[in-house]
Design an enzyme around this catalytic site. Sequence first.
Site, mmCIF file in Angstrom:
data_model
loop_
_atom_site.group_PDB
_atom_site.id
_atom_site.type_symbol
_atom_site.label_atom_id
_atom_site.label_comp_id
_atom_site.label_asym_id
_atom_site.label_seq_id
_atom_site.Cartn_x
_atom_site.Cartn_y
_atom_site.Cartn_z
ATOM 1 N N HIS A 17 0.847 -1.465 -0.085
ATOM 2 C CA HIS A 17 -0.005 0.024 -0.164
ATOM 3 C C HIS A 17 0.745 1.365 -0.144
ATOM 4 O O HIS A 17 2.038 1.255 -0.005
ATOM 5 C CB HIS A 17 -1.002 -0.016 1.021
ATOM 6 C CG HIS A 17 -0.309 -0.078 2.304
ATOM 7 N ND1 HIS A 17 0.519 0.871 2.839
ATOM 8 C CD2 HIS A 17 -0.308 -1.142 3.418
ATOM 9 C CE1 HIS A 17 0.874 0.695 4.245
ATOM 10 N NE2 HIS A 17 0.191 -0.816 4.601
ATOM 11 N N HIS A 20 3.876 1.574 2.185
ATOM 12 C CA HIS A 20 5.133 0.842 1.979
ATOM 13 C C HIS A 20 5.680 1.495 0.577
ATOM 14 O O HIS A 20 7.093 1.643 0.634
ATOM 15 C CB HIS A 20 4.693 -0.582 1.282
ATOM 16 C CG HIS A 20 4.104 -1.540 2.175
ATOM 17 N ND1 HIS A 20 2.956 -1.977 2.387
ATOM 18 C CD2 HIS A 20 4.609 -1.746 3.448
ATOM 19 C CE1 HIS A 20 2.605 -2.709 3.249
ATOM 20 N NE2 HIS A 20 3.548 -2.558 4.045
ATOM 21 N N CYS A 125 -0.384 -9.150 20.423
ATOM 22 C CA CYS A 125 -1.073 -8.543 18.995
ATOM 23 C C CYS A 125 -0.738 -9.318 17.723
ATOM 24 O O CYS A 125 0.708 -9.019 17.631
ATOM 25 C CB CYS A 125 -0.972 -6.916 18.810
ATOM 26 S SG CYS A 125 -1.641 -6.602 17.171
ATOM 27 N N CYS A 128 0.775 -7.055 14.787
ATOM 28 C CA CYS A 128 2.157 -6.267 15.215
ATOM 29 C C CYS A 128 3.104 -7.681 15.221
ATOM 30 O O CYS A 128 4.245 -7.338 15.322
ATOM 31 C CB CYS A 128 1.952 -5.461 16.291
ATOM 32 S SG CYS A 128 0.826 -4.015 16.228
ATOM 33 N N CYS A 143 -4.954 -3.424 20.933
ATOM 34 C CA CYS A 143 -3.836 -2.730 20.254
ATOM 35 C C CYS A 143 -4.041 -1.384 19.985
ATOM 36 O O CYS A 143 -4.874 -1.015 19.392
ATOM 37 C CB CYS A 143 -3.457 -3.812 19.163
ATOM 38 S SG CYS A 143 -2.242 -3.047 18.067
ATOM 39 N N HIS A 146 -3.606 -1.523 15.986
ATOM 40 C CA HIS A 146 -4.802 -2.129 14.988
ATOM 41 C C HIS A 146 -6.020 -1.993 15.657
ATOM 42 O O HIS A 146 -7.133 -2.511 15.296
ATOM 43 C CB HIS A 146 -4.497 -3.551 14.683
ATOM 44 C CG HIS A 146 -3.192 -3.632 13.906
ATOM 45 N ND1 HIS A 146 -1.969 -3.967 14.456
ATOM 46 C CD2 HIS A 146 -2.971 -3.582 12.610
ATOM 47 C CE1 HIS A 146 -0.972 -4.054 13.646
ATOM 48 N NE2 HIS A 146 -1.589 -3.718 12.275
ATOM 49 N N LYS A 296 -4.428 6.133 10.637
ATOM 50 C CA LYS A 296 -3.279 5.440 9.784
ATOM 51 C C LYS A 296 -3.889 4.649 8.686
ATOM 52 O O LYS A 296 -5.081 4.102 8.906
ATOM 53 C CB LYS A 296 -2.596 4.381 10.807
ATOM 54 C CG LYS A 296 -1.593 3.344 10.178
ATOM 55 C CD LYS A 296 -1.072 2.309 11.291
ATOM 56 C CE LYS A 296 -0.192 1.318 10.450
ATOM 57 N NZ LYS A 296 0.124 0.245 11.157
ATOM 58 N N LYS A 299 -4.835 -1.895 6.020
ATOM 59 C CA LYS A 299 -5.570 -2.831 5.309
ATOM 60 C C LYS A 299 -6.829 -3.138 6.171
ATOM 61 O O LYS A 299 -8.130 -3.121 5.819
ATOM 62 C CB LYS A 299 -4.975 -4.177 5.017
ATOM 63 C CG LYS A 299 -3.981 -3.961 4.016
ATOM 64 C CD LYS A 299 -3.166 -5.371 4.046
ATOM 65 C CE LYS A 299 -2.232 -5.477 4.692
ATOM 66 N NZ LYS A 299 -0.777 -5.086 4.515
HETATM 67 O O1 ME8 Z 1 6.212 -3.722 10.276
HETATM 68 N N1 ME8 Z 1 2.505 5.446 6.325
HETATM 69 O O2 ME8 Z 1 5.896 -4.488 8.262
HETATM 70 P P1 ME8 Z 1 4.613 -3.627 7.515
HETATM 71 C C1 ME8 Z 1 3.888 5.223 6.366
HETATM 72 N N2 ME8 Z 1 7.470 -6.463 8.898
HETATM 73 N N3 ME8 Z 1 4.535 4.286 6.590
HETATM 74 C C2 ME8 Z 1 3.933 2.751 6.832
HETATM 75 C C3 ME8 Z 1 2.154 3.013 6.930
HETATM 76 C C4 ME8 Z 1 1.722 4.358 6.496
HETATM 77 N N4 ME8 Z 1 0.521 4.323 6.506
HETATM 78 N N5 ME8 Z 1 1.997 1.965 6.979
HETATM 79 C C5 ME8 Z 1 3.034 1.071 7.070
HETATM 80 C C6 ME8 Z 1 6.554 -4.425 9.501
HETATM 81 N N6 ME8 Z 1 4.168 1.853 6.999
HETATM 82 C C7 ME8 Z 1 7.573 -5.432 9.794
HETATM 83 C C8 ME8 Z 1 8.849 -4.529 9.479
HETATM 84 S S1 ME8 Z 1 11.770 -4.846 9.682
HETATM 85 C C9 ME8 Z 1 12.947 -5.641 10.368
HETATM 86 C C10 ME8 Z 1 10.029 -5.583 9.910
HETATM 87 C C11 ME8 Z 1 5.527 1.388 7.220
HETATM 88 O O3 ME8 Z 1 4.504 -4.180 6.115
HETATM 89 C C12 ME8 Z 1 6.016 0.824 8.752
HETATM 90 O O4 ME8 Z 1 6.230 1.847 9.467
HETATM 91 O O5 ME8 Z 1 3.594 -3.655 8.592
HETATM 92 C C13 ME8 Z 1 6.991 -0.048 8.436
HETATM 93 O O6 ME8 Z 1 8.360 0.907 8.522
HETATM 94 C C14 ME8 Z 1 6.790 -0.207 6.824
HETATM 95 O O7 ME8 Z 1 5.834 0.587 6.346
HETATM 96 C C15 ME8 Z 1 6.467 -2.000 6.571
HETATM 97 O O8 ME8 Z 1 5.296 -2.224 7.359
#
Ligand code: ME8
Length: 500
Positions: A17, A20, A125, A128, A143, A146, A296, A299
Amino acid sequence: MTFYITTAISYVNGAPHLGHAYEAITTDVIARHMRQRDPDVFFLTGTDEHGEPVADAARDLGVEPQQLADENAARFREMVRELNVSNDFFIRTTDEEHGRLVQQVLQRVHDNGYTHKGLYEGWYCPRCADFKVENEILDGNRCPIHFIELIRELEENWFFELSRFQDRLEQLFDDHRSFVMPLARYNEARAFIDSGLQDISLSRARMHWGVPVPWDPSHVFYVWFDALLNYYTALGYARPDEDLRDRFWPATFHIIGKDILKFHTVFWPAMLMAAELPVPEHVFVHGFLLGADGRKMSKSLGNVLDPADVLDSYGVDALRYYLVRDVPFGSDGAVGIDGARARYESELANEYGNLASRTIAMIRRYNDGRIPGADTDPELRDEFEGLVGEVIELIDAAEITAALDRIWQRVRRANRYVEERAPWQLAKDPKAHGELHRVLASLAEAVRVLSVLLSPYVPEGAAKLLDALGSPDLSLAGAEFAQRTLARPVAELAPLYPKR
Ligand code: ME8
């Protein structure tokens, strides 16, 4: 000098999304800029494929976790490509080499005596994959990220003795004020440490989707340790003929979102210390892109803006530019398609794009396409004085929005210069041809310098302009405003950012 930068690795429980995309783009801006200064840069991104977030999503869909991971990892790879992100490697935590190296490092932590078996009881959670401590839990055992109800977990796990790193982490934070950036996030991490560290789960007995614990194979490693280690393991196998760990470890910058601060700024350095590995130099924590409802984007909340909408309508530079420009890096920001359109039209098309088109068109019309050999105008030159240094200093502090702002002030200045000098008037007066040549030479140099500095942000448009000028050099050493004579005439330039 080497420079190693990483994004967080994304969970493959769903499609990518905008959050990312944002992290990949912003990290790419820094990586591209650094390559303009020193080519020894390594930029890593990838996917986090183990643990409950993925296992639960796969179960709900009735597929094997590996199948879900394969499908979604492919979508993340595709996203990175579409965003023009210049990563040097894409790690998947289901890579066999990653698992092997995770086992090696964590075996060392075990051998060094920082683990014990114990009973975990507390709130968890599954989205998370986080064992929440008291002050992280919302009313009704929910959480804070979430908003779902937390699960009461009671299981026998291997523990990592985080509490033994209290002093060393305090020392790290005292000695390195820029370990966590920006300062507000440093304070937040510091407060978490100061509240007193407790030992944390290192393994899960009931989970099977993960990397087996070598000294107790009925357990798999808790997904966060498997995931965090990606930054280190990737260097071990990204290049078949070279172990890059000697060259690039420790990382210069981990770029992460604010929801995963605790893992990166507390658990991760402690884990590295336990394994006798150097800790990263900086963790930069960006904010969240918020949906129209100001919450935030996620999904589970269903308020996600699809990056494809911006890409399809306005192109990749537009998405990159909009997100960096509109959301100060380090802060939250609400984003939507209207904002993207406005920035595209009023800034990319009408300011930078128009400056580029006008400059090229006037050189072609008034001087047969040759950039005049005249001296550049000191008035415009002075406006660019020190700009490269300012940008370098800001990006060293990951201030990519502020750096873009400085560059853009000069885009605007150059446009005003066109209006003030009105080359179309000068062209009518044979006595003013010396002045006309000076103005055209100055504008050619201005758009060249601006495009070099903008190329980390808008690589596509900047490359087209530099191509038309016949000056593809992106190095910052060559980005000072000076006098340039170019060998060949400038080429025709289609609008960089056409009206949509
Ligand atoms: O946290 N705005 O994965 P993830 C900005 N697998 N950044 C965002 C966001 C948003 N709305 N939503 C998510 C994980 N992110 C773990 C990380 S690292 C060793 C493991 C950012 O898929 C989130 O903060 O939930 C994170 O830095 C990245 O996207 C991946 O999120």
